[in-house]
Design a protein around this motif. Structure first.
Motif, mmCIF file in Angstrom:
data_model
loop_
_atom_site.group_PDB
_atom_site.id
_atom_site.type_symbol
_atom_site.label_atom_id
_atom_site.label_comp_id
_atom_site.label_asym_id
_atom_site.label_seq_id
_atom_site.Cartn_x
_atom_site.Cartn_y
_atom_site.Cartn_z
ATOM 1 N N PRO A 257 34.073 42.326 39.448
ATOM 2 C CA PRO A 257 34.679 42.190 40.953
ATOM 3 C C PRO A 257 34.806 43.967 41.250
ATOM 4 N N TRP A 258 34.513 43.687 42.658
ATOM 5 C CA TRP A 258 34.999 45.451 43.349
ATOM 6 C C TRP A 258 36.048 45.377 44.099
ATOM 7 N N ILE A 259 36.500 46.459 44.929
ATOM 8 C CA ILE A 259 37.436 46.300 45.627
ATOM 9 C C ILE A 259 37.717 47.383 46.304
ATOM 10 N N MET A 260 37.982 47.862 47.766
ATOM 11 C CA MET A 260 37.684 49.037 48.305
ATOM 12 C C MET A 260 39.650 49.112 48.465
ATOM 13 N N THR A 261 40.161 50.828 48.057
ATOM 14 C CA THR A 261 40.878 51.162 47.665
ATOM 15 C C THR A 261 41.626 51.777 48.884
ATOM 16 N N SER A 262 42.692 52.992 49.653
ATOM 17 C CA SER A 262 42.581 54.046 49.811
ATOM 18 C C SER A 262 44.694 54.516 49.444
ATOM 19 N N SER A 263 44.395 55.318 48.791
ATOM 20 C CA SER A 263 45.696 55.317 48.123
ATOM 21 C C SER A 263 46.666 56.011 49.431
ATOM 22 N N VAL A 264 45.620 56.728 50.637
ATOM 23 C CA VAL A 264 46.806 57.270 52.218
ATOM 24 C C VAL A 264 46.993 56.471 52.530
ATOM 25 N N THR A 265 46.032 55.101 52.963
ATOM 26 C CA THR A 265 46.756 53.682 53.761
ATOM 27 C C THR A 265 47.521 52.400 53.034
ATOM 28 N N GLY A 266 47.109 52.459 51.795
ATOM 29 C CA GLY A 266 47.567 51.455 51.226
ATOM 30 C C GLY A 266 46.840 50.584 51.173
ATOM 31 N N LEU A 267 45.597 50.457 51.559
ATOM 32 C CA LEU A 267 44.367 49.439 51.427
ATOM 33 C C LEU A 267 44.032 48.732 50.363
ATOM 34 N N GLY A 268 43.865 47.825 50.470
ATOM 35 C CA GLY A 268 43.484 47.018 48.757
ATOM 36 C C GLY A 268 44.412 47.159 48.374
ATOM 37 N N ARG A 269 45.488 47.856 48.030
ATOM 38 C CA ARG A 269 46.416 47.907 46.709
ATOM 39 C C ARG A 269 47.115 46.790 46.585
ATOM 40 N N ASP A 270 47.828 45.777 47.512
ATOM 41 C CA ASP A 270 47.998 44.352 46.949
ATOM 42 C C ASP A 270 47.075 43.442 46.554
ATOM 43 N N GLU A 271 45.591 43.484 46.835
ATOM 44 C CA GLU A 271 44.841 43.137 46.848
ATOM 45 C C GLU A 271 44.511 42.912 45.416
ATOM 46 N N LEU A 272 44.207 44.340 44.884
ATOM 47 C CA LEU A 272 44.151 44.805 43.459
ATOM 48 C C LEU A 272 45.156 44.522 42.639
ATOM 49 N N LEU A 273 45.927 44.420 42.837
ATOM 50 C CA LEU A 273 47.699 43.586 42.316
ATOM 51 C C LEU A 273 47.392 42.511 42.051
ATOM 52 N N LEU A 274 47.542 41.257 42.888
ATOM 53 C CA LEU A 274 46.553 40.107 42.454
ATOM 54 C C LEU A 274 45.739 39.923 41.731
ATOM 55 N N HIS A 275 44.955 40.610 41.850
ATOM 56 C CA HIS A 275 43.193 40.475 41.247
ATOM 57 C C HIS A 275 43.816 41.056 39.760
ATOM 58 N N MET A 276 44.222 41.988 39.701
ATOM 59 C CA MET A 276 45.324 42.286 37.859
ATOM 60 C C MET A 276 45.976 40.978 37.566
ATOM 61 N N SER A 277 46.621 40.445 38.066
ATOM 62 C CA SER A 277 47.829 39.444 37.664
ATOM 63 C C SER A 277 46.757 37.991 37.572
ATOM 64 N N GLN A 278 45.759 37.632 38.051
ATOM 65 C CA GLN A 278 45.011 36.882 37.640
ATOM 66 C C GLN A 278 44.321 36.543 36.874
ATOM 67 N N LEU A 279 43.824 38.136 36.073
ATOM 68 C CA LEU A 279 43.051 38.702 35.204
ATOM 69 C C LEU A 279 44.100 38.646 34.000
ATOM 70 N N ARG A 280 45.782 38.724 34.120
ATOM 71 C CA ARG A 280 46.667 38.915 33.598
ATOM 72 C C ARG A 280 47.066 37.706 32.578
ATOM 73 N N ASN A 281 47.179 36.420 33.575
ATOM 74 C CA ASN A 281 47.882 35.836 34.048
ATOM 75 C C ASN A 281 46.631 35.306 33.650
ATOM 76 N N TYR A 282 45.446 35.060 32.788
ATOM 77 C CA TYR A 282 44.501 33.925 32.362
ATOM 78 C C TYR A 282 44.595 34.718 30.323
ATOM 79 N N TRP A 283 44.358 35.621 31.363
ATOM 80 C CA TRP A 283 44.681 36.141 29.551
ATOM 81 C C TRP A 283 45.594 36.081 28.577
ATOM 82 N N ASP A 284 46.716 36.274 29.868
ATOM 83 C CA ASP A 284 48.122 36.214 28.966
ATOM 84 C C ASP A 284 48.326 34.547 28.287
ATOM 85 N N GLN A 285 47.833 33.287 28.992
ATOM 86 C CA GLN A 285 48.293 31.745 28.700
ATOM 87 C C GLN A 285 48.426 31.583 27.118
#
Ligand SMILES: Nc1nc2c(ncn2[C@@H]2O[C@H](COP(=O)(O)OP(=O)(O)OP(=O)(O)O)[C@@H](O)[C@H]2O)c(=O)[nH]1
Ligand SMILES: [Mg+2]
Length: 285
Positions: A257-285
């Protein structure tokens, strides 16, 4: 609790979906596909469509454009859930893998070259300016910093590699130091490998990605500084990213998986968090 390589099958065996063979059950999507067929697909669109990351619970045949997170190759599946960060607390700095918190909660490690934007990304994710600095001790780069998020998972800040002033010693330290952490941390869900999109592909980043790949450590490429779109000299971030992907493709049957981000504009921030949630929830189940 699973072994650290538990999610690696996702990164090795997920199916490749090419634009031409991809079936779209959604008639609207079909219409747009046929109109797109009249016009040549843009370089960027072709690039984005080359390889998708299909998470658990998603049939690759059922993937539609709407399921792909903008600025990434990541498909959102049923494990995606609550992703916003409400609270974060610094837990500890460890100088060895065995000193890390004894815990069963899942964690994501942030890795990348010095100056790639690790601290900035962490601060952007948690929406605080100072979080990643609270554990920053000048001169002590060999520390694993654990931040507990929402009392349920960790973000782990790792030392940067490839210091310009001492490349050889930094490289040596990095490999011995991180081996212990990456190979033994049972709660590691995935590594976020940060890649500076404002510069051409760097050998050291490719070496790092290959090392993780060889050791079956799940990784997500997080391209940073994607706001630097003006190319006075050199290539634009999207061109650098494409070049990087091409080099990665030589060594991987499936693209991580890859994703474009910018800490200046917030680009990709919410998307990255969503991606992390699906990896985490799968791992956690
Ligand atoms: N334009 C732009 N600059 C960024 C971005 N992220 C970080 N920077 C800048 O890049 C520089 C390095 O950022 P840091 O977050 O300190 O990088 P780091 O990876 O933590 O660096 P080390 O702690 O030295 O390993 C700083 O000047 C940041 O302001 C970004 O998304 N866009
Ligand atoms: Mg930093």
């Amino acid at each position: 609790c699973r072994p650290p390589q538990s999610l690696s099958f996702l990164f090795s065996f997920n199916k490749t979906i090419s634009h031409s063979t991809h079936k779209r059950p959604n008639p609207k999507a079909n219409a747009s596909a046929s109109s797109a067929a009249k016009q040549p697909m843009s370089e960027k669109a072709r690039f984005a469509k080359t390889v998708l990351f299909v998470p658990p619970g998603v049939d690759p045949e059922e993937v539609t454009d709407e399921m792909v997170l903008p600025g990434s190759n990541i498909v959102v599946g049923p494990y995606a859930g609550h992703s916003q960060i409400k609270e974060v607390e610094f837990v500890k700095s460890s100088s060895r893998a065995k000193d890390c918190p004894k815990d069963t909660r899942p964690e994501f490690a942030i890795l990348g070259r010095s100056n790639v934007g690790k601290s900035s990304l962490i601060n952007a994710l948690v929406r605080k300016k100072e979080v990643a600095l609270t554990s920053k001790k000048p001169g002590k780069t060999q520390l694993i910093n654990h931040f507990l998020v929402n009392k349920s998972w960790y973000i782990v800040d790792l030392p940067g590699y490839g210091f310009a002033r001492a490349p050889d010693s930094a490289k040596t330290d990095w490999s011995s130091f991180t081996k212990g952490y990456f190979l033994n941390r049972e709660t590691l869900v995935a590594v976020l490998l940060l890649i500076d999109a404002s510069v051409p592909p760097q050998r050291i980043d490719l070496d790092c990605a290959n090392w993780l790949g060889r050791n079956n450590i799940p990784m997500t490429f997080v391209f940073t500084k994607c706001d630097k779109m003006k190319a006075s000299k050199g290539k634009r971030p999207d061109e650098n990213i494409r070049d990087f992907q091409e080099l990665i493709r030589e060594n991987y049957r499936q693209h991580p998986p890859w994703i474009m981000t910018s800490s200046v504009t917030g680009l990709g921030r919410d998307e990255l968090l969503l991606h992390m949630s699906q990896l985490r929830n799968y791992w956690d189940q």
